[in-house]
Design a protein around this motif. Structure first.
Motif, PDB file in Angstrom:
ATOM      1  N   ARG A  12      -2.717  -9.621  -0.853  1.00  0.00           N
ATOM      2  CA  ARG A  12      -1.993  -9.009   0.318  1.00  0.00           C
ATOM      3  C   ARG A  12      -1.171  -7.936  -0.375  1.00  0.00           C
ATOM      4  O   ARG A  12      -1.208  -6.842   0.459  1.00  0.00           O
ATOM      5  CB  ARG A  12      -1.040  -9.895   0.885  1.00  0.00           C
ATOM      6  CG  ARG A  12      -1.968 -11.009   1.585  1.00  0.00           C
ATOM      7  CD  ARG A  12      -0.792 -12.304   2.276  1.00  0.00           C
ATOM      8  NE  ARG A  12      -0.102 -11.618   3.485  1.00  0.00           N
ATOM      9  CZ  ARG A  12      -0.251 -11.706   4.789  1.00  0.00           C
ATOM     10  NH1 ARG A  12      -1.491 -12.691   5.050  1.00  0.00           N
ATOM     11  NH2 ARG A  12       0.133 -11.428   5.441  1.00  0.00           N
ATOM     12  N   SER A  13      -0.732  -7.983  -1.515  1.00  0.00           N
ATOM     13  CA  SER A  13       0.235  -6.911  -1.906  1.00  0.00           C
ATOM     14  C   SER A  13      -0.569  -5.932  -2.378  1.00  0.00           C
ATOM     15  O   SER A  13      -0.209  -4.758  -2.113  1.00  0.00           O
ATOM     16  CB  SER A  13       1.179  -7.468  -3.129  1.00  0.00           C
ATOM     17  OG  SER A  13       1.890  -8.447  -2.732  1.00  0.00           O
ATOM     18  N   ALA A  14      -1.515  -6.215  -3.055  1.00  0.00           N
ATOM     19  CA  ALA A  14      -2.664  -5.191  -3.589  1.00  0.00           C
ATOM     20  C   ALA A  14      -3.177  -4.193  -2.373  1.00  0.00           C
ATOM     21  O   ALA A  14      -3.099  -3.096  -2.609  1.00  0.00           O
ATOM     22  CB  ALA A  14      -3.875  -5.716  -4.161  1.00  0.00           C
ATOM     23  N   ARG A  15      -3.202  -4.656  -1.133  1.00  0.00           N
ATOM     24  CA  ARG A  15      -3.761  -4.126  -0.274  1.00  0.00           C
ATOM     25  C   ARG A  15      -2.673  -3.201   0.373  1.00  0.00           C
ATOM     26  O   ARG A  15      -3.067  -1.931   0.718  1.00  0.00           O
ATOM     27  CB  ARG A  15      -4.126  -4.808   1.138  1.00  0.00           C
ATOM     28  CG  ARG A  15      -5.611  -5.645   0.753  1.00  0.00           C
ATOM     29  CD  ARG A  15      -6.113  -6.360   2.086  1.00  0.00           C
ATOM     30  NE  ARG A  15      -5.400  -7.518   2.326  1.00  0.00           N
ATOM     31  CZ  ARG A  15      -5.321  -8.623   1.885  1.00  0.00           C
ATOM     32  NH1 ARG A  15      -6.332  -8.888   1.075  1.00  0.00           N
ATOM     33  NH2 ARG A  15      -4.644  -9.718   2.440  1.00  0.00           N
ATOM     34  N   THR A  16      -1.483  -3.277   0.579  1.00  0.00           N
ATOM     35  CA  THR A  16      -0.348  -2.589   0.980  1.00  0.00           C
ATOM     36  C   THR A  16      -0.330  -1.467  -0.163  1.00  0.00           C
ATOM     37  O   THR A  16      -0.009  -0.343   0.009  1.00  0.00           O
ATOM     38  CB  THR A  16       1.025  -3.234   1.056  1.00  0.00           C
ATOM     39  OG1 THR A  16       0.857  -4.405   2.110  1.00  0.00           O
ATOM     40  CG2 THR A  16       2.069  -2.497   1.425  1.00  0.00           C
ATOM     41  N   LEU A  17      -0.146  -1.955  -1.649  1.00  0.00           N
ATOM     42  CA  LEU A  17       0.018  -0.740  -2.539  1.00  0.00           C
ATOM     43  C   LEU A  17      -0.936   0.054  -2.672  1.00  0.00           C
ATOM     44  O   LEU A  17      -0.700   1.293  -3.618  1.00  0.00           O
ATOM     45  CB  LEU A  17       0.456  -1.725  -3.810  1.00  0.00           C
ATOM     46  CG  LEU A  17       1.691  -2.418  -3.625  1.00  0.00           C
ATOM     47  CD1 LEU A  17       1.874  -3.436  -5.176  1.00  0.00           C
ATOM     48  CD2 LEU A  17       2.945  -1.733  -3.403  1.00  0.00           C
ATOM     49  N   ALA A  18      -2.085  -0.205  -2.511  1.00  0.00           N
ATOM     50  CA  ALA A  18      -3.175   0.738  -2.593  1.00  0.00           C
ATOM     51  C   ALA A  18      -3.136   1.960  -1.794  1.00  0.00           C
ATOM     52  O   ALA A  18      -3.646   3.019  -2.271  1.00  0.00           O
ATOM     53  CB  ALA A  18      -4.705   0.195  -2.160  1.00  0.00           C
ATOM     54  N   ARG A  19      -2.340   1.699  -0.788  1.00  0.00           N
ATOM     55  CA  ARG A  19      -2.180   3.160   0.190  1.00  0.00           C
ATOM     56  C   ARG A  19      -0.961   4.017  -0.148  1.00  0.00           C
ATOM     57  O   ARG A  19      -1.185   5.017  -0.089  1.00  0.00           O
ATOM     58  CB  ARG A  19      -1.814   2.601   1.586  1.00  0.00           C
ATOM     59  CG  ARG A  19      -3.116   1.801   2.336  1.00  0.00           C
ATOM     60  CD  ARG A  19      -2.864   1.593   3.707  1.00  0.00           C
ATOM     61  NE  ARG A  19      -1.739   0.498   3.992  1.00  0.00           N
ATOM     62  CZ  ARG A  19      -1.727  -0.730   3.823  1.00  0.00           C
ATOM     63  NH1 ARG A  19      -2.903  -1.220   4.007  1.00  0.00           N
ATOM     64  NH2 ARG A  19      -0.397  -1.266   4.139  1.00  0.00           N
ATOM     65  N   GLY A  20       0.039   3.367  -0.839  1.00  0.00           N
ATOM     66  CA  GLY A  20       1.084   4.144  -0.998  1.00  0.00           C
ATOM     67  C   GLY A  20       1.981   3.642  -2.467  1.00  0.00           C
ATOM     68  O   GLY A  20       3.063   4.059  -2.691  1.00  0.00           O
ATOM     69  N   GLY A  21       1.360   2.702  -3.295  1.00  0.00           N
ATOM     70  CA  GLY A  21       2.029   2.074  -4.346  1.00  0.00           C
ATOM     71  C   GLY A  21       2.063   3.238  -5.465  1.00  0.00           C
ATOM     72  O   GLY A  21       1.213   3.973  -5.776  1.00  0.00           O
ATOM     73  N   SER A  22       2.874   3.061  -6.210  1.00  0.00           N
ATOM     74  CA  SER A  22       3.076   3.857  -7.586  1.00  0.00           C
ATOM     75  C   SER A  22       2.266   3.365  -8.644  1.00  0.00           C
ATOM     76  O   SER A  22       1.634   2.222  -8.527  1.00  0.00           O
ATOM     77  CB  SER A  22       4.783   3.758  -8.248  1.00  0.00           C
ATOM     78  OG  SER A  22       4.916   2.421  -8.644  1.00  0.00           O
ATOM     79  N   LEU A  23       2.001   4.154  -9.799  1.00  0.00           N
ATOM     80  CA  LEU A  23       1.029   3.648 -10.855  1.00  0.00           C
ATOM     81  C   LEU A  23       1.786   2.402 -11.566  1.00  0.00           C
ATOM     82  O   LEU A  23       0.850   1.446 -11.753  1.00  0.00           O
ATOM     83  CB  LEU A  23       1.300   4.897 -12.087  1.00  0.00           C
ATOM     84  CG  LEU A  23       0.936   4.626 -13.363  1.00  0.00           C
ATOM     85  CD1 LEU A  23      -0.777   4.213 -13.293  1.00  0.00           C
ATOM     86  CD2 LEU A  23       1.184   5.690 -14.292  1.00  0.00           C
TER      87      LEU A  23
END
Length: 907
Positions: free
Chosen positions: A727-738
């Motif tokens: 779930r977190s990966a889907r969110t961070l794929a859009r705007g997460g940092s390196l």
């Protein structure tokens, strides 16, 4: 009274308590004598009482006497008071000595022989000490009659082999007990200790009146307590001149004043009206000449003492009593005379003119406003606030007065005193209907109230200001929304983001609007602003407030090196221009922690945690405790981490301060893993996410993914953790940092089936830029190396293990260092211990205690840093000394330095 009842702690006297405790506890034999010297009210009696209680608790016999001015001329009165409990034992003295002692007390008709009496006292004390070590406590020894003082000094100098300690308190400047003995001088309390004492004894005292008490008492504990009591009784005392004292003290000193000639009373009033900041020479020029007949009577009154060419009151309370005993008109005239004498001292002249001004006066008000500006530029925010507040009282026109009060509230924010800000803002609101001034006053309250636990209420107030003023006063509205964005970060409340998104498009574009977007929604529109940050920061150099705001934005976007560099520069600027804003300390500490500067992180946390209780800034203090707990757990101090995290959770509402709750649970998860309790670790890591698996906090939760993954993999909760990670990966794929995407890869690897974990580890370590987060990268290196070694790819694992081990050693991450060390040995490499031989057998807590003791900290100071009692610290040191091969505290510094030198040579 129940002797077992808890007593208030003694504030600010750790070194003195340590020295007294050491002297009393010394059982090596031989007389030990120590004089406590200090002004009246510095706490000599309190320290003696504490030493006596400690001595009795340790099984020592304690004999006590207190000098009284009324008995100063009664020969042997003090000696009789001291020895009365043991006089029956005088029967065992040799006849001549017994008769000499009884003669001194008038029990027999023989005239006392001073020499023989001294020998008798020496023998009697020695006899008493045969059954248990003896402690002789003499309070107010300057008033003990000279015959008793001489005999006791005679005996004290000859207690060479007897387990007898003599503690005597004497007042500065007074003759009395023999001053040739070792002396411990009690100076005034420092500012931090003075504030803690007021927090403890007068927790309701706040705002400007509290600052006046602190300023006027000048670190004298008795003055602090007396003036605080008087302040409660006179909450609306004038802002100028000393605070009043109680009627009892004022009556005592007024009686002495009444005996002085008129010139002497006027001279003392001028001294009392003068401030410590007034140039002494200018004040002295107003006083009568040195040969004036008034001076002998003034000096005999014992109200003042000479210090070189100048006079000063013997005690801060005397100044208050002298000032308030004078008629009102005389006080006004004294301030006018001082203002005339200080024409070249613009700030001091302005204050004395204000003290002599009873009605609105624009000229005096402007002078005070200019004084406030100069104080602010020097970093004196409390002084600037007081000057503006007084300028407002003297400014004709209610709107102008309200503006000055609102400005004063803005400056008071930097003192950390919320009640003072609220008071000034309330006074501003009462004087105007101007929406901009009203909004500014509320905004200042909101900025500091954000550090309390009332986040929902404060957010609503700030958002309402921004909404109401967006069209008419957009700059003020944007300031209010920026403050609201900070509360959104603290609380993590999604509704607040939507409210910010609703208002923000109506406000002018620019760096501050971008900042609001970053802080409130970093993974939405905020991420795209990261490339602009270096240029924005470069444009704000020399303006620490703006630099700090942009450093926060950089940290939120995981531009951690840029954030740390900017914080460092901003902190240096704040230190030259005033106090660093308390609300920003938590972010600074987190940035330092993530960047591997753990010592700096803990220093920032310690400063923030020392905020006064009266300020009620619970969120700020809790944030410091939670972050400090994260560092402590990483260093292997599981018990310390749990204590800090539990205190953080106690201080806040976890729904109002989700960020603090997340940091605290991360620390508790890490502490549990240090102890090998992975089930408890998972429970705490799981609380970082809500029941649906979404982050409990939109920014603080994601860095906990690897902790959740590792604890889940070791406790049978793999399926639940996999769902949360994805779930977190889907969110961070859009705007997460390196950084956050790397943490997702690492978490997937930790949760994968053993044969499928390698792609996750490789992805987590793929970018060299991840070295900017050294602890996280070292953890990933170790976990990958462990996986490689278990697949028998030992040659591939070794370089990863070595790199991880070196980082853990540098950071002081003991559990991880030991884990990497064990893996290196399993991989066939011989690795030395970090501190070869020296700290073997010491627990992490004992190592911390030893290092702090080597730096010269007392047991109480160490206890304050590590949240331990002084007795526990002493016990740890006692057990550590044999393991370290030392016998004295003084040897620890050389031991530590020698260890560091050896380590450097080996590297």
């Amino acid at each position: 009274m129940d002797e077992r009842a808890p007593r208030d702690p003694i504030i600010g006297r750790n070194a003195e308590i340590e020295r007294l405790s050491t002297l009393v506890a010394d059982e090596s034999g031989g007389g030990r004598v120590l004089l406590l010297s200090g002004a009246a009210g510095t706490g000599k009696s309190t320290l003696l009482d504490d030493a006596a209680r400690c001595a009795e608790a340790a099984g020592n016999r304690v004999l006590r006497a207190t000098g009284r001015e009324s008995e100063r001329d009664l020969a042997f009165a003090g000696l009789h008071q001291l020895l009365r409990p043991v006089l029956r034992e005088a029967v065992d003295l040799p006849d001549r000595q017994r008769l000499a002692l009884l003669g001194a007390f008038g029990f027999v008709s023989d005239a006392p022989d001073p020499l023989l009496t001294g020998v008798a006292v020496l023998t009697l004390l020695s006899q008493v000490a045969e059954r248990a070590p003896l402690v002789v406590v003499l309070d107010d020894a300057q008033w003990i009659d000279s015959a008793s003082a001489s005999v006791l000094a005679f005996a004290a100098r000859r207690l060479d082999a007897d387990p007898v300690a003599v503690l005597a308190a004497v007042r500065d400047g007074d003759p009395g007990f023999d001053r040739e003995f070792p002396t411990l001088t009690l100076g005034p309390l420092d500012d931090a200790a003075s504030r803690r004492l007021l927090d403890l004894r007068s927790p309701g005292l706040a705002g400007r009146i509290r600052e006046r008490v602190l300023d006027q008492a000048a670190g004298n504990p008795l003055a602090l307590l007396e003036l605080a009591q008087a302040a409660h009784a006179h909450p609306h005392a004038d802002d100028h001149g000393p605070l009043p004292v109680g009627e009892r003290l004022e009556g005592i000193y007024a009686a002495r004043l009444a005996e002085l000639p008129e010139a002497g009373r006027r001279a003392l009033l001028l001294l009392a009206a003068a401030d410590v900041e007034d140039p002494p020479d200018a004040v002295l020029a107003l006083l009568p000449d040195a040969d004036d007949k008034a001076w002998p009577a003034v000096e005999e009154s014992r109200l003042v003492r000479r210090a070189g060419r100048h006079l000063r009151f013997r005690h801060p309370l005397i100044r208050s009593a002298v000032y308030h005993a004078a008629p009102f008109d005389a006080r006004i005239e004294a301030h006018r005379a001082l203002a005339d004498a200080l024409r070249d001292e613009l700030d001091r002249r302005a204050w004395h003119l204000a003290a002599a001004t009873l009605y609105p006066d624009a000229d005096v008000s402007v002078a005070l406003e200019q004084t406030a500006g100069r104080a602010r530029r020097r970093g004196g925010y409390a002084a600037a606030t007081k000057a503006l507040a007084r300028a407002a009282e003297l400014r004709p026109g209610r709107d102008d007065s309200a503006r000055l009060l609102a400005d004063a509230a803005g400056l008071a924010v930097f003192t950390g005193d919320l009640s003072w800000v609220e008071e000034l803002a309330g006074r501003a609101r009462a004087r105007t209907d101007d929406p901009a001034v009203l909004a500014a006053a509320s905004l200042h309250v909101g900025r500091l109230a954000a550090l309390t636990r009332q986040h929902a209420t404060v957010f609503a107030d700030l958002a309402a200001i921004a909404d109401d003023l967006a069209a008419t006063h957009p700059a003020t509205a944007l300031d209010a929304l920026a403050a609201a964005a900070v509360l959104r970060f603290y609380s993590g409340e999604e509704f607040q983001r939507r409210e910010i998104d609703r208002i923000l498009p109506r406000l002018p574009a620019g760096p501050l609007r971008d900042w609001v977007r970053i802080v409130s929604d970093p993974f939405g529109g905020g991420r795209e602003l990261a490339p602009r940050l270096p240029d924005l920061i470069a444009a704000t150099r020399g303006r620490p407030g703006q630099m700090t705001a942009l450093a926060i934005a950089a940290w939120v976007l995981d531009e951690t090196p840029l954030a740390v560099r900017t914080f460092d520069e901003a902190v240096r600027s704040w230190r030259t221009a005033g106090p660093f804003p308390d609300g920003l300390g938590g972010v600074v500490a987190l940035a330092y922690f993530e960047y591997g500067h753990w010592g700096q992180a803990r220093e920032v946390c310690a400063q923030l945690a020392a905020l006064p209780v009266a300020a009620s800034l619970d969120h700020a203090v809790a944030c410091a405790h939670a972050i400090d707990a994260m560092v402590a757990a990483s260093q292997g101090d599981a018990a310390g981490a749990r204590a800090l995290a539990d205190e953080a959770l106690r201080l806040v509402d976890q729904l109002e301060s989700r960020s603090v709750a997340v940091y605290a649970h991360r620390a508790l998860a890490a502490a549990a893993m240090v102890g090998g309790d992975y089930e408890a670790a998972y429970e705490h890591a799981r609380m970082v996410f809500d029941p649906n698996g979404d982050p409990a906090h939109y920014h603080a939760s994601y860095p906990a993914l690897p902790e959740l993954a590792e604890s889940a993999g070791r406790s049978g909760h793999r399926a639940d953790a996999i769902e949360i990670v994805e779930r977190s990966a889907r969110t961070l794929a859009r705007g997460g940092s390196l950084r956050l995407r790397a943490l997702v890869h690492r978490s997937r690897a930790l949760l994968a089936e053993p044969g499928h974990a390698e792609p996750g580890f490789v992805a987590a370590l793929a970018d060299p830029a991840l070295e900017r987060w050294p602890f996280e990268r070292a953890q990933a290196l170790l976990e990958y190396a462990e996986w490689l070694r278990r697949r028998r790819r030992i040659a591939e694992a070794r370089p990863f293990l070595s790199a991880a081990y070196d980082t853990f050693r540098r950071l002081g991450a003991r559990p991880w260092t030991e884990r990497a060390q064990a893996e290196l040995r399993a991989a066939g490499l011989d690795v030395d211990t970090p501190d070869p031989g020296v700290f073997a057998g010491l627990s992490p807590q004992q190592q911390q205690i030893v290092r702090l003791a080597a730096r010269g900290l007392t047991n109480r100071e160490i206890g304050e840093k590590l949240f331990l009692s002084p007795r526990t610290v002493s016990s740890h040191l006692y057990r550590s000394f044999p393991k370290l091969g030392v016998t004295a505290r003084s040897q620890l510094r050389d031991l530590i330095e020698g260890t560091r030198t050896t380590a450097r040579h080996r590297e």
